[in-house]
Design a protein around this motif. Structure first.
Motif, mmCIF file in Angstrom:
data_model
loop_
_atom_site.group_PDB
_atom_site.id
_atom_site.type_symbol
_atom_site.label_atom_id
_atom_site.label_comp_id
_atom_site.label_asym_id
_atom_site.label_seq_id
_atom_site.Cartn_x
_atom_site.Cartn_y
_atom_site.Cartn_z
ATOM 1 N N ALA A 1 0.927 -1.243 -0.120
ATOM 2 C CA ALA A 1 0.023 0.134 -0.155
ATOM 3 C C ALA A 1 0.841 1.192 -0.144
ATOM 4 O O ALA A 1 0.374 2.272 -0.128
ATOM 5 C CB ALA A 1 -0.890 0.010 1.181
ATOM 6 N N ASP A 2 2.124 1.174 -0.049
ATOM 7 C CA ASP A 2 3.027 2.308 0.049
ATOM 8 C C ASP A 2 3.793 2.638 -1.288
ATOM 9 O O ASP A 2 4.755 3.401 -1.276
ATOM 10 C CB ASP A 2 3.965 2.307 1.424
ATOM 11 C CG ASP A 2 4.779 1.109 1.247
ATOM 12 O OD1 ASP A 2 4.634 0.279 0.476
ATOM 13 O OD2 ASP A 2 5.723 0.903 2.192
ATOM 14 N N GLN A 3 3.425 1.813 -2.457
ATOM 15 C CA GLN A 3 3.881 2.324 -3.705
ATOM 16 C C GLN A 3 2.771 2.902 -4.413
ATOM 17 O O GLN A 3 1.690 2.409 -4.637
ATOM 18 C CB GLN A 3 4.569 1.071 -4.486
ATOM 19 C CG GLN A 3 5.738 0.530 -3.802
ATOM 20 C CD GLN A 3 6.099 -0.992 -4.336
ATOM 21 O OE1 GLN A 3 5.595 -1.051 -5.407
ATOM 22 N NE2 GLN A 3 6.736 -1.830 -3.647
ATOM 23 N N VAL A 4 2.936 4.254 -5.110
ATOM 24 C CA VAL A 4 1.862 4.794 -5.765
ATOM 25 C C VAL A 4 2.122 5.117 -7.280
ATOM 26 O O VAL A 4 3.209 5.509 -7.434
ATOM 27 C CB VAL A 4 1.845 6.120 -4.821
ATOM 28 C CG1 VAL A 4 0.678 6.981 -5.799
ATOM 29 C CG2 VAL A 4 1.517 5.798 -3.415
ATOM 30 N N GLY A 5 1.180 4.875 -7.953
ATOM 31 C CA GLY A 5 1.495 5.134 -9.492
ATOM 32 C C GLY A 5 0.131 4.999 -10.262
ATOM 33 O O GLY A 5 -0.803 5.504 -9.479
ATOM 34 N N ALA A 6 0.170 4.894 -11.378
ATOM 35 C CA ALA A 6 -1.009 4.998 -12.222
ATOM 36 C C ALA A 6 -1.201 3.854 -13.268
ATOM 37 O O ALA A 6 -0.436 3.672 -14.076
ATOM 38 C CB ALA A 6 -1.264 6.387 -13.223
ATOM 39 N N PRO A 7 -2.159 2.943 -12.882
ATOM 40 C CA PRO A 7 -2.395 1.807 -13.916
ATOM 41 C C PRO A 7 -2.684 2.309 -15.056
ATOM 42 O O PRO A 7 -3.599 3.321 -15.536
ATOM 43 C CB PRO A 7 -3.676 1.193 -13.243
ATOM 44 C CG PRO A 7 -3.803 1.454 -11.636
ATOM 45 C CD PRO A 7 -3.135 2.783 -11.663
ATOM 46 N N THR A 8 -2.049 2.012 -15.971
ATOM 47 C CA THR A 8 -2.102 2.409 -17.394
ATOM 48 C C THR A 8 -2.271 1.132 -18.471
ATOM 49 O O THR A 8 -1.522 0.481 -18.511
ATOM 50 C CB THR A 8 -0.765 3.075 -17.969
ATOM 51 O OG1 THR A 8 -0.576 4.194 -16.975
ATOM 52 C CG2 THR A 8 -0.675 3.754 -19.096
ATOM 53 N N SER A 9 -3.489 1.574 -19.212
ATOM 54 C CA SER A 9 -3.813 0.271 -20.018
ATOM 55 C C SER A 9 -2.920 0.223 -21.304
ATOM 56 O O SER A 9 -2.496 1.376 -21.967
ATOM 57 C CB SER A 9 -5.100 0.372 -20.416
ATOM 58 O OG SER A 9 -5.733 1.327 -21.372
ATOM 59 N N ALA A 10 -2.815 -1.046 -21.761
ATOM 60 C CA ALA A 10 -1.938 -1.108 -23.025
ATOM 61 C C ALA A 10 -2.763 -0.529 -24.390
ATOM 62 O O ALA A 10 -2.139 -0.048 -25.202
ATOM 63 C CB ALA A 10 -1.827 -2.572 -23.400
ATOM 64 N N ALA A 11 -4.227 -0.489 -24.346
ATOM 65 C CA ALA A 11 -5.002 0.130 -25.347
ATOM 66 C C ALA A 11 -4.647 1.729 -25.256
ATOM 67 O O ALA A 11 -4.405 2.278 -26.447
ATOM 68 C CB ALA A 11 -6.292 -0.002 -24.939
ATOM 69 N N LEU A 12 -4.615 2.156 -24.225
ATOM 70 C CA LEU A 12 -4.322 3.561 -24.239
ATOM 71 C C LEU A 12 -2.783 4.078 -24.743
ATOM 72 O O LEU A 12 -2.744 4.879 -25.447
ATOM 73 C CB LEU A 12 -4.341 4.222 -22.739
ATOM 74 C CG LEU A 12 -3.920 5.873 -22.389
ATOM 75 C CD1 LEU A 12 -4.787 6.664 -23.450
ATOM 76 C CD2 LEU A 12 -3.965 5.799 -21.035
ATOM 77 N N ILE A 13 -1.711 3.216 -24.426
ATOM 78 C CA ILE A 13 -0.456 3.416 -24.947
ATOM 79 C C ILE A 13 -0.533 3.159 -26.354
ATOM 80 O O ILE A 13 -0.010 4.155 -27.114
ATOM 81 C CB ILE A 13 0.486 2.236 -24.022
ATOM 82 C CG1 ILE A 13 0.599 2.728 -22.699
ATOM 83 C CG2 ILE A 13 1.743 2.393 -24.857
ATOM 84 C CD1 ILE A 13 1.268 1.581 -21.936
ATOM 85 N N ALA A 14 -1.299 2.398 -26.921
ATOM 86 C CA ALA A 14 -1.289 2.105 -28.364
ATOM 87 C C ALA A 14 -2.177 3.212 -28.982
ATOM 88 O O ALA A 14 -1.587 3.719 -30.150
ATOM 89 C CB ALA A 14 -1.826 0.708 -28.621
ATOM 90 N N ASP A 15 -3.112 3.532 -28.317
ATOM 91 C CA ASP A 15 -3.808 4.895 -28.984
ATOM 92 C C ASP A 15 -3.016 6.163 -29.007
ATOM 93 O O ASP A 15 -3.065 6.971 -29.876
ATOM 94 C CB ASP A 15 -5.286 4.904 -28.221
ATOM 95 C CG ASP A 15 -6.206 3.884 -28.485
ATOM 96 O OD1 ASP A 15 -6.111 3.150 -29.590
ATOM 97 O OD2 ASP A 15 -7.061 3.729 -27.666
#
Length: 299
Positions: A177-191
């Protein structure tokens, strides 16, 4: 129509790139079996056979913990191979899109990282990706390096799919619970990649070569991410063994791994959004979309 070569065809991002780039050019997507990234000769053989005007390279050595004991392999694939592609691109007038990672940072900054922040990788994986970036930058090729974080998709293996499986199998689960980030979809990266390719492909295309941060907006912890998945699946009337109450937050020290992870993986994406006139969605949007695909609602 552009001639586009995509590496890592079976990977999460490579899979989505075949969709996003299909209408923009002739896409040749190669697998690890067809292009061995640990072999310069294999890379050059494929490049000469296809002679692409655009190279998109999501292929990488991504076994973060195993890289600590397989340094040579990680360096060959993540550090040397991008340099081979970039030098070929420079010599042949091609454009290279290459992907990197939040792991180039040490994760100690209080705010979201910008592209000009000093790097300080804490793992072999992070170091290998940083050296790959440097090889691309020093090649003279026109390029975009897209640093991203916490990648997932409906294709391939990832944290989201692991939590979906464990929530059906286990009645309790401990998540960092003490690592923070943004889940990022492969679809978004591709778009976003398609947008970059569109931008740089015209006859009057500006030279926007450089490094850009690309992640979904907002942030959460791994525990918050897992809790969101459990909530969304439960809302679809799917019976789970795991309840939210039994999903316990733990500190990183209680979950030791061979490779050190950055505690702060937040990436400031203002440069990318401004340069390519591109809004980025909240991280929950992509996660919900993949859950919808993977988990049919129960009636």
């Amino acid at each position: 129509m552009s001639s586009i070569l995509v590496t890592g065809a079976n990977g999460q991002v490579g899979f989505e790139l075949q969709r996003s780039l299909a209408s923009w050019g002739t896409v040749a997507a190669v697998t690890r079996a067809e292009m061995d990234l640990a072999s310069e000769a294999s890379i050059l053989l494929v490049l000469e056979a296809h002679k692409p005007s655009i190279i998109v390279n999501p292929a990488a050595y991504t076994a973060v913990d195993r890289a600590e004991s397989e340094r040579e392999q990680a360096m060959a694939v993540n550090a040397a191979a991008p340099g081979v592609m970039a030098r070929w691109a420079a010599d042949n007038g091609a454009y290279l899109v290459h992907y990197s990672t939040d792991y180039v940072f040490d994760g100690t900054k209080a705010d979201a990282y910008v592209e000009t922040d000093p790097v300080n990788p804490q793992s072999v994986y992070g170091e290998s990706k940083w050296l790959g970036e440097e090889a691309v930058r020093s090649s003279g090729a026109r390029h975009a390096i897209l640093r991203t974080s916490w990648v997932y998709g409906h294709h391939g293996n990832n944290f989201l799919k692991t939590i979906l499986r464990l929530a059906q199998e286990r009645s309790s689960l401990n998540i960092v619970a003490d690592q923070v980030g943004a889940p990022t979809s492969a679809a978004l990266i591709a778009d976003v990649t398609r947008r970059v390719v569109e931008f740089v492909s015209g006859p009057e295309a500006p030279d926007v070569s450089g490094t850009y941060h690309l992640s979904a907006q907002g942030n959460t912890s791994w525990h918050g991410y897992a809790a969101h998945i459990v909530r969304e699946v439960s809302a679809r009337n799917v019976k789970l063994a795991l309840t939210l109450e039994a999903l316990k937050p733990i500190p990183t020290v209680d979950y030791p791994t061979p490779a050190k992870r950055p505690q702060n993986s937040r990436l400031n994406c203002t440069k990318l959004m401004d340069c390519f006139d591109l809004p980025l969605p909240a991280w929950q949007e992509g996660v919900n979309g993949v859950i919808e695909r993977l988990v049919p609602a129960a009636h």
